[in-house]
Write a protein that holds these residues in place. Structure first.
Motif, PDB file in Angstrom:
ATOM      1  N   LEU A  16       1.086  -1.411   0.118  1.00 29.04           N
ATOM      2  CA  LEU A  16      -0.027   0.022   0.067  1.00 29.04           C
ATOM      3  C   LEU A  16       0.586   1.009   0.201  1.00 29.04           C
ATOM      4  O   LEU A  16       0.416   1.991  -0.355  1.00 29.04           O
ATOM      5  CB  LEU A  16      -1.384   0.103   1.345  1.00 29.04           C
ATOM      6  N   ALA A  17       2.076   1.312   0.820  1.00 27.70           N
ATOM      7  CA  ALA A  17       3.055   2.172   0.240  1.00 27.70           C
ATOM      8  C   ALA A  17       3.834   2.056  -0.544  1.00 27.70           C
ATOM      9  O   ALA A  17       5.344   3.791  -0.707  1.00 27.70           O
ATOM     10  CB  ALA A  17       4.066   2.229   2.232  1.00 27.70           C
ATOM     11  N   GLY A  18       3.629   1.170  -1.278  1.00 26.04           N
ATOM     12  CA  GLY A  18       4.817   1.474  -3.020  1.00 26.04           C
ATOM     13  C   GLY A  18       5.590   1.451  -2.565  1.00 26.04           C
ATOM     14  O   GLY A  18       6.697   1.647  -3.424  1.00 26.04           O
ATOM     15  N   VAL A  19       6.166   0.224  -1.049  1.00 24.32           N
ATOM     16  CA  VAL A  19       7.570  -0.471  -1.589  1.00 24.32           C
ATOM     17  C   VAL A  19       7.945  -1.297  -2.150  1.00 24.32           C
ATOM     18  O   VAL A  19       7.245  -2.097  -2.185  1.00 24.32           O
ATOM     19  CB  VAL A  19       7.342  -0.479  -0.205  1.00 24.32           C
ATOM     20  N   LYS A  20       7.997  -1.370  -3.361  1.00 30.44           N
ATOM     21  CA  LYS A  20       8.698  -2.171  -3.795  1.00 30.44           C
ATOM     22  C   LYS A  20      10.586  -3.038  -3.424  1.00 30.44           C
ATOM     23  O   LYS A  20      11.319  -2.598  -2.811  1.00 30.44           O
ATOM     24  CB  LYS A  20       9.630  -1.954  -5.567  1.00 30.44           C
ATOM     25  N   PRO A  21      10.626  -4.387  -3.453  1.00 26.10           N
ATOM     26  CA  PRO A  21      11.036  -5.131  -3.014  1.00 26.10           C
ATOM     27  C   PRO A  21      12.595  -4.819  -3.715  1.00 26.10           C
ATOM     28  O   PRO A  21      13.012  -4.379  -5.329  1.00 26.10           O
ATOM     29  CB  PRO A  21      10.993  -6.990  -3.008  1.00 26.10           C
ATOM     30  N   PRO A  22      14.130  -5.560  -3.271  1.00 26.02           N
ATOM     31  CA  PRO A  22      15.466  -4.888  -3.885  1.00 26.02           C
ATOM     32  C   PRO A  22      15.854  -5.720  -4.481  1.00 26.02           C
ATOM     33  O   PRO A  22      16.187  -5.597  -5.929  1.00 26.02           O
ATOM     34  CB  PRO A  22      15.591  -4.125  -2.687  1.00 26.02           C
ATOM     35  N   ILE A  23      15.235  -7.176  -4.226  1.00 35.73           N
ATOM     36  CA  ILE A  23      16.111  -7.753  -4.993  1.00 35.73           C
ATOM     37  C   ILE A  23      13.864  -8.786  -5.404  1.00 35.73           C
ATOM     38  O   ILE A  23      13.306  -9.100  -4.642  1.00 35.73           O
ATOM     39  CB  ILE A  23      16.756  -8.920  -4.079  1.00 35.73           C
ATOM     40  N   CYS A  24      14.592  -9.024  -6.875  1.00 39.72           N
ATOM     41  CA  CYS A  24      13.190 -10.511  -7.304  1.00 39.72           C
ATOM     42  C   CYS A  24      13.824 -11.660  -8.065  1.00 39.72           C
ATOM     43  O   CYS A  24      14.621 -11.074  -9.047  1.00 39.72           O
ATOM     44  CB  CYS A  24      12.651  -9.023  -8.302  1.00 39.72           C
ATOM     45  N   MET A  25      13.741 -12.621  -7.946  1.00 39.13           N
ATOM     46  CA  MET A  25      14.039 -13.447  -8.210  1.00 39.13           C
ATOM     47  C   MET A  25      12.538 -14.827  -8.288  1.00 39.13           C
ATOM     48  O   MET A  25      11.451 -14.385  -8.522  1.00 39.13           O
ATOM     49  CB  MET A  25      14.832 -14.394  -7.029  1.00 39.13           C
ATOM     50  N   LYS A  26      13.311 -15.022 -10.147  1.00 41.25           N
ATOM     51  CA  LYS A  26      11.809 -15.818 -10.697  1.00 41.25           C
ATOM     52  C   LYS A  26      12.620 -17.060 -11.254  1.00 41.25           C
ATOM     53  O   LYS A  26      13.593 -17.205 -11.539  1.00 41.25           O
ATOM     54  CB  LYS A  26      11.745 -15.416 -11.820  1.00 41.25           C
TER      55      LYS A  26
ATOM     56  N   THR B 149      11.991 -19.590 -21.984  1.00 39.66           N
ATOM     57  CA  THR B 149      12.398 -18.324 -21.533  1.00 39.66           C
ATOM     58  C   THR B 149      13.007 -17.683 -21.029  1.00 39.66           C
ATOM     59  O   THR B 149      13.305 -16.360 -21.426  1.00 39.66           O
ATOM     60  CB  THR B 149      10.824 -18.480 -20.249  1.00 39.66           C
ATOM     61  N   ASN B 150      14.453 -18.254 -19.682  1.00 37.62           N
ATOM     62  CA  ASN B 150      15.542 -18.039 -19.227  1.00 37.62           C
ATOM     63  C   ASN B 150      15.633 -17.325 -20.791  1.00 37.62           C
ATOM     64  O   ASN B 150      16.540 -16.382 -20.566  1.00 37.62           O
ATOM     65  CB  ASN B 150      15.944 -18.670 -18.730  1.00 37.62           C
ATOM     66  N   ILE B 151      16.435 -18.295 -22.244  1.00 34.36           N
ATOM     67  CA  ILE B 151      16.929 -18.129 -22.912  1.00 34.36           C
ATOM     68  C   ILE B 151      16.756 -17.085 -23.912  1.00 34.36           C
ATOM     69  O   ILE B 151      17.099 -16.149 -24.084  1.00 34.36           O
ATOM     70  CB  ILE B 151      17.518 -19.024 -23.918  1.00 34.36           C
ATOM     71  N   THR B 152      15.643 -16.371 -23.629  1.00 37.45           N
ATOM     72  CA  THR B 152      14.778 -14.951 -24.678  1.00 37.45           C
ATOM     73  C   THR B 152      15.364 -14.331 -23.418  1.00 37.45           C
ATOM     74  O   THR B 152      15.094 -13.276 -23.743  1.00 37.45           O
ATOM     75  CB  THR B 152      13.080 -15.452 -24.929  1.00 37.45           C
ATOM     76  N   VAL B 153      14.807 -14.205 -22.100  1.00 35.62           N
ATOM     77  CA  VAL B 153      15.722 -13.376 -21.199  1.00 35.62           C
ATOM     78  C   VAL B 153      16.732 -12.076 -21.587  1.00 35.62           C
ATOM     79  O   VAL B 153      17.223 -11.487 -21.599  1.00 35.62           O
ATOM     80  CB  VAL B 153      15.055 -13.310 -20.174  1.00 35.62           C
TER      81      VAL B 153
END
Length: 383
Positions: free
Chosen positions: A355-365, A371-375
């Protein structure tokens, strides 16, 4: 493909539904059979009432088999009973309130649908409570699915049958689950020397709080996460899609299914029943190696993250049992409860941060190889 869940998504949803319904139906029949056998056994023992250690009455036969603590618990528990007129009158009053108010919330849900559910609900609630007491397994969701198919089909697609089925499922599940939960509370009160009236008042207070808190929690999730309920999001709400498609299937019939999906549903429905039957026939040594159909169906639809969590937890418990089985048996449920509670509580600060608009510093997928080769190709500078 026709319908609201075309292609691969349709197969995933309805195959999972077939396994869930097959597993639930098998256990429903199983619990109902145990309930019937238990009741018939009690009715055959005509002198059972004279052996109960009620207030002001005891027998030498029971005294030789029941400990003094159990006798005192039963005497104290039966001393402060809830009057039958109060429980009956309360049920009739709530049925009248629900019958009058719910059609104004869901206009497609007619008053006679609700009245019919309240007429048959006590029988189902008793069966569920008695079966839950026998095997510690509540089949509330199965009764909800039963209401979806019956009430939804009764209403029909032209009269909002999908919404009617979902609303009817909510009504039925709340009635049946409340009765089962209250019986479990009464059992706890019997063990802890608490009076039935105090346990009833406590659940009444808790239910009233839930009517307020649950709406606040829903609003918090709804405002904090824009993609809640969408497949692939942080909170995909898989049960919502499953129940919605159950209602569609009950109202629209098999015309909404993708090609050959019905045949696959039959196969997995039968497989779920067969697996449960084999589990019951297998001994305790081999039963632990046979998977539960419900445990297979849920990750089949919502993805691997749920199965990975369960696998890691099972692996930790397995290693713990090899090291010290006594401590694992004693503290395993407490550790699992702590992990589940911690994971659930974290959603509150996560919602506040969102709600405060805070985004995580690291994003893991975790992506597939293609798909990984395309990225990687997209991120790699050219030239």
């Amino acid at each position: 493909f026709p319908g609201s869940v075309p292609g691969l998504q349709g197969y995933k949803v309805f195959i999972a539904i077939a396994m869930i319904v097959g597993d639930g139906l098998y256990n429903f029949v199983k619990v109902l059979s145990l309930t019937t056998i238990g009741l018939s056994h009690q009715f055959r023992q005509k002198d059972v009432s004279s052996d109960l250690p009620t207030v002001g009455h005891s027998s030498d036969h029971v005294s030789s088999q029941v400990s003094y603590d159990d006798k005192r618990r039963t005497q104290l528990f039966l001393r402060d009973q809830i009057p039958a007129w109060f429980s009956t009158g309360g049920y009739v009053a709530f049925a009248a309130i629900s019958t009058a108010t719910l059609p104004h919330i869901f206009h497609q849900l007619k008053w006679y649908y609700i009245l019919v559910m309240y007429i048959f609900a006590p029988i189902l609630a008793f069966c569920n409570a008695y079966g839950n007491g026998l095997i510690d397994w509540s089949l509330v969701s199965m009764y909800g699915k039963l209401a979806i198919f019956i009430i939804g089909a009764w209403s029909g697609a032209s009269h909002g049958g999908v919404l009617v089925g979902l609303a009817a499922s909510g009504v039925m599940m709340n009635i049946v689950s409340t009765a089962s939960d209250l019986m479990m509370d009464f059992k706890t009160g019997h063990l802890t020397l608490a009076s039935p009236r105090s346990m009833f008042v406590s659940q009444l207070i808790g239910t009233t709080m839930g009517c307020i808190i649950s709406h606040c929690v829903f609003w918090l999730f709804y405002k904090a996460f824009d993609d809640i309920g969408l497949p692939g999001s942080q909170y995909p709400a898989p049960n919502a899609v499953v129940y919605r498609n159950m209602a569609s299937l009950g109202v629209e019939g098999i015309s909404s299914l993708p090609r050959n999906c019905l045949l696959l549903c039959y196969v997995f429905f039968g497989a779920a029943i067969l697996i449960n039957f084999i589990r019951d026939l297998a001994g305790k040594k081999w039963r632990q190696f046979i998977p539960l159909p419900m445990a297979m169906a849920i990750p089949f639809y919502i993805g691997s993250y749920f199965a990975i969590d369960m696998c890691v937890g099972s692996l930790i418990l397995f290693v713990w049992e090899k090291i010290n089985k006594a401590k694992a048996d004693a503290f395993g449920p407490a550790v699992a409860s702590g992990l589940i509670c911690g994971d659930g509580i974290w959603t509150l600060p996560a919602s506040i941060l969102a709600l405060a608009g805070v985004k995580p510093p690291i994003c893991m997928k975790f992506l597939s190889r293609g798909t990984n080769i395309t990225v990687d190709n997209f991120l790699t500078p050219q030239g």
